[in-house]
Design an enzyme around this catalytic site. Structure first.
Site, PDB file in Angstrom:
ATOM      1  N   GLY A   1       0.788  -1.008  -0.246  1.00  0.00           N
ATOM      2  CA  GLY A   1       0.221   0.056  -0.366  1.00  0.00           C
ATOM      3  C   GLY A   1       1.095   0.893   0.246  1.00  0.00           C
ATOM      4  O   GLY A   1       1.530   1.323  -0.564  1.00  0.00           O
ATOM      5  N   GLU A   2       0.390   2.089   0.957  1.00  0.00           N
ATOM      6  CA  GLU A   2       1.675   3.072   1.531  1.00  0.00           C
ATOM      7  C   GLU A   2       1.847   3.364   2.480  1.00  0.00           C
ATOM      8  O   GLU A   2       1.351   3.038   3.637  1.00  0.00           O
ATOM      9  CB  GLU A   2       0.562   4.902   1.031  1.00  0.00           C
ATOM     10  N   SER A   3       3.692   3.619   2.600  1.00  0.00           N
ATOM     11  CA  SER A   3       4.144   2.661   4.104  1.00  0.00           C
ATOM     12  C   SER A   3       4.019   4.148   4.921  1.00  0.00           C
ATOM     13  O   SER A   3       4.162   4.188   5.797  1.00  0.00           O
ATOM     14  CB  SER A   3       5.782   2.775   3.585  1.00  0.00           C
TER      15      SER A   3
ATOM     16  N   CYS B   1       5.947  -5.034  -0.170  1.00  0.00           N
ATOM     17  CA  CYS B   1       6.388  -3.475  -0.504  1.00  0.00           C
ATOM     18  C   CYS B   1       6.257  -2.982   0.602  1.00  0.00           C
ATOM     19  O   CYS B   1       6.918  -3.037   1.259  1.00  0.00           O
ATOM     20  CB  CYS B   1       4.979  -3.611  -1.411  1.00  0.00           C
TER      21      CYS B   1
ATOM     22  N   GLU C   1       0.345 -11.427  -2.232  1.00  0.00           N
ATOM     23  CA  GLU C   1      -1.205 -11.350  -2.144  1.00  0.00           C
ATOM     24  C   GLU C   1      -1.775 -11.134  -3.528  1.00  0.00           C
ATOM     25  O   GLU C   1      -3.184 -11.671  -3.292  1.00  0.00           O
ATOM     26  CB  GLU C   1      -1.316 -10.757  -1.095  1.00  0.00           C
TER      27      GLU C   1
ATOM     28  N   ARG D   1      13.203   3.461  -1.717  1.00  0.00           N
ATOM     29  CA  ARG D   1      11.685   3.060  -2.083  1.00  0.00           C
ATOM     30  C   ARG D   1      11.393   3.528  -3.345  1.00  0.00           C
ATOM     31  O   ARG D   1      12.427   4.144  -4.011  1.00  0.00           O
ATOM     32  CB  ARG D   1      11.097   4.942  -1.841  1.00  0.00           C
TER      33      ARG D   1
ATOM     34  N   HIS E   1       4.130  -8.664  -3.989  1.00  0.00           N
ATOM     35  CA  HIS E   1       3.077  -8.755  -3.923  1.00  0.00           C
ATOM     36  C   HIS E   1       2.571  -9.949  -4.593  1.00  0.00           C
ATOM     37  O   HIS E   1       1.916 -10.622  -5.008  1.00  0.00           O
ATOM     38  CB  HIS E   1       2.183  -7.663  -4.551  1.00  0.00           C
TER      39      HIS E   1
ATOM     40  N   ILE F   1       5.001  -3.329  -7.497  1.00  0.00           N
ATOM     41  CA  ILE F   1       4.222  -2.119  -7.788  1.00  0.00           C
ATOM     42  C   ILE F   1       4.902  -1.123  -6.954  1.00  0.00           C
ATOM     43  O   ILE F   1       4.872  -1.049  -5.693  1.00  0.00           O
ATOM     44  CB  ILE F   1       2.489  -2.265  -7.798  1.00  0.00           C
ATOM     45  N   ARG F   2       5.238  -0.490  -8.015  1.00  0.00           N
ATOM     46  CA  ARG F   2       6.741   0.983  -7.990  1.00  0.00           C
ATOM     47  C   ARG F   2       7.050   0.445  -6.360  1.00  0.00           C
ATOM     48  O   ARG F   2       6.445   0.879  -4.988  1.00  0.00           O
ATOM     49  CB  ARG F   2       5.178   1.853  -7.008  1.00  0.00           C
TER      50      ARG F   2
HETATM   51  N1  GLN Z   1       6.131   3.147  -2.735  1.00  0.00           N
HETATM   52  C1  GLN Z   1       4.577   2.658  -1.964  1.00  0.00           C
HETATM   53  C2  GLN Z   1       5.676   2.865  -0.201  1.00  0.00           C
HETATM   54  O1  GLN Z   1       6.065   3.696  -0.570  1.00  0.00           O
HETATM   55  C3  GLN Z   1       4.884   0.821  -1.429  1.00  0.00           C
HETATM   56  C4  GLN Z   1       3.904  -0.023  -3.099  1.00  0.00           C
HETATM   57  C5  GLN Z   1       3.635  -0.827  -2.989  1.00  0.00           C
HETATM   58  O2  GLN Z   1       3.004  -1.134  -0.925  1.00  0.00           O
HETATM   59  N2  GLN Z   1       2.900  -1.377  -3.846  1.00  0.00           N
HETATM   60  O3  GLN Z   1       4.967   2.925   0.401  1.00  0.00           O
END
Ligand code: GLN
Length: 195
Positions: free
Chosen positions: A47-49, A79, A177, A111, A175, A139-140
């Site tokens: 997600g978004e850390s 991630c 999952e 990151r 991921h 993903i990113r």
């Molecule tokens: N780029 C996201 C972060 O810095 C991590 C991306 C992800 O969990 N798919 O949190």
């Protein structure tokens, strides 16, 4: 066996679905009182850390979770979860203070390491301890730049570390999952069983 799944933000439902498919009980952690429940392990989703770190801090969950991990509670971070477990993180803005995180694993992480165009991609690669190849969706994604000798490197893609383990702590930059292959989750459940 009962697994706590951090459900503040991100892809927590996908982890729950895999656990259900594997016949493993789980519950969501959304606030401090959820954390009091008996548990055998924790999963921290992608997600978004930054968001997850801030929420963990605001909800008073950062220290209690860190303490249990330090006492051996198995944890699996994917991630953003990997970033939250990293002792060192680079790629945060230099002007703002670093967002809060758990920092229990002796790894240094970069990151959003693959840049914008390559933000998302899929490969199959080997994973130490699992036979054959594992589908890996990025993903990113972050990647691990450095590990100490306490950390075992489990997978590399393009010569970058994308999966690692330090005793009961497991992290992947991809991921698992989001793929139908359940073997990385099964690998984690073996750590939980053998604790
Ligand atoms: N780029 C996201 C972060 O810095 C991590 C991306 C992800 O969990 N798919 O949190």
């Amino acid at each position: 066996m009962k697994i706590a799944v951090l459900a503040l933000q991100g892809a927590f439902l996908e982890h729950e679905m895999i656990l259900r498919r594997l016949g493993v009980d789980c519950f969501e952690v959304r606030q401090k009182q959820d954390w009091q429940q008996q548990k055998d392990a924790l999963i921290i989703p992608g997600g978004e850390s930054t968001t997850q770190g801030k929420l963990l801090d605001e909800l008073g969950l950062l220290s209690p979770i860190r303490e249990e991990i330090e006492h051996g509670l198995p944890v699996f971070g994917t991630c953003a979860g990997l970033i939250l477990l990293s002792r060192d993180v680079e790629g945060n803005s230099t002007s703002a203070p670093a967002p809060p995180r758990l920092g229990t694993m002796q790894i240094a992480t970069a990151r959003n390491a693959y840049g914008r165009q390559l933000g998302s991609f899929h490969v199959e690669a080997t994973f130490e301890g699992i036979e054959g190849k594992i589908p890996m969706t990025f993903i990113r994604a972050p990647y691990i730049k450095e590990v100490t000798e306490a950390v075992e490197v489990l997978a590399k893609v393009d010569n970058r570390i994308v999966a690692a383990r330090q005793e009961n702590q497991l992290v992947t930059a991809f991921h698992p999952e989001l793929d139908i292959d359940t073997r990385v989750h099964e690998y984690f459940l073996n750590i939980v069983r053998n604790r």
